[in-house]
Design a protein around this motif. Structure first.
Motif, PDB file in Angstrom:
ATOM      1  N   GLN A  13       0.836  -1.203   0.000  1.00 54.67           N
ATOM      2  CA  GLN A  13       0.000   0.000   0.000  1.00 54.67           C
ATOM      3  C   GLN A  13       0.875   1.258   0.000  1.00 54.67           C
ATOM      4  N   PRO A  14       0.359   2.360  -0.501  1.00 50.33           N
ATOM      5  CA  PRO A  14       1.103   3.622  -0.422  1.00 50.33           C
ATOM      6  C   PRO A  14       1.510   3.929   1.018  1.00 50.33           C
ATOM      7  N   LYS A  87       5.320   5.109  -3.014  1.00 50.05           N
ATOM      8  CA  LYS A  87       4.273   5.863  -3.709  1.00 50.05           C
ATOM      9  C   LYS A  87       3.816   5.066  -4.935  1.00 50.05           C
ATOM     10  N   SER A 122      -0.122   0.111  -4.499  1.00 50.89           N
ATOM     11  CA  SER A 122      -1.525   0.395  -4.772  1.00 50.89           C
ATOM     12  C   SER A 122      -2.361   0.132  -3.539  1.00 50.89           C
ATOM     13  N   SER A 123      -3.419   0.907  -3.387  1.00 54.19           N
ATOM     14  CA  SER A 123      -4.354   0.667  -2.294  1.00 54.19           C
ATOM     15  C   SER A 123      -5.486  -0.256  -2.755  1.00 54.19           C
TER      16      SER A 123
END
Length: 123
Positions: A13-14, A87, A122-123
């Motif tokens: 995740q970010p 990111k 990525s979320s």
């Protein structure tokens, strides 16, 4: 000739972290500068950072300074890329490569390459 194998990629995740490893076949991997590169779909391969031979001076692209750290463990013949605060724009296939010097992180200057490992942020 040096054979390199990357590992440690995955989905994160970010804001998360990953540590990539680059294991070398040569018993004297310390003699080589090891660069880390990445390539996103449709983009050119770009240099992320490099650790010089012997002394271990590190260099980083501006886009990752303060977030990524390269280190080497000579006993394990391995170089690491610690990636923090990831990111979505860090998403790419990451490669390590060996050469006699960091060569301003120019991919064409590096002679030996690993197969790459996918990093997806990525979320």
């Amino acid at each position: 000739q040096v054979q390199l194998v990357e590992s440690g990629g995955g989905l994160v995740q970010p804001g998360g972290s990953l540590r990539l490893s680059c294991a070398g076949s040569a018993s004297t991997l310390d003699y080589y500068a090891i660069g880390w590169f990445r390539q996103a779909p449709g983009m050119e391969r770009e240099g992320v950072g490099c650790i010089s031979a012997h002394v271990g001076t590190t260099y980083y692209a501006d886009s990752v300074k303060g977030r990524f750290t390269i280190s080497r463990d000579n006993a394990k013949n391995t170089v690491y890329l610690q990636m923090n605060n990831l990111k979505p724009e860090d998403t790419a296939v990451y490669y390590c490569a060996a050469d006699w010097g960091c060569s301003d992180l120019a991919p064409d200057e590096f002679d030996y390459w690993g197969q790459g490992t996918q990093v997806t942020v990525s979320s």
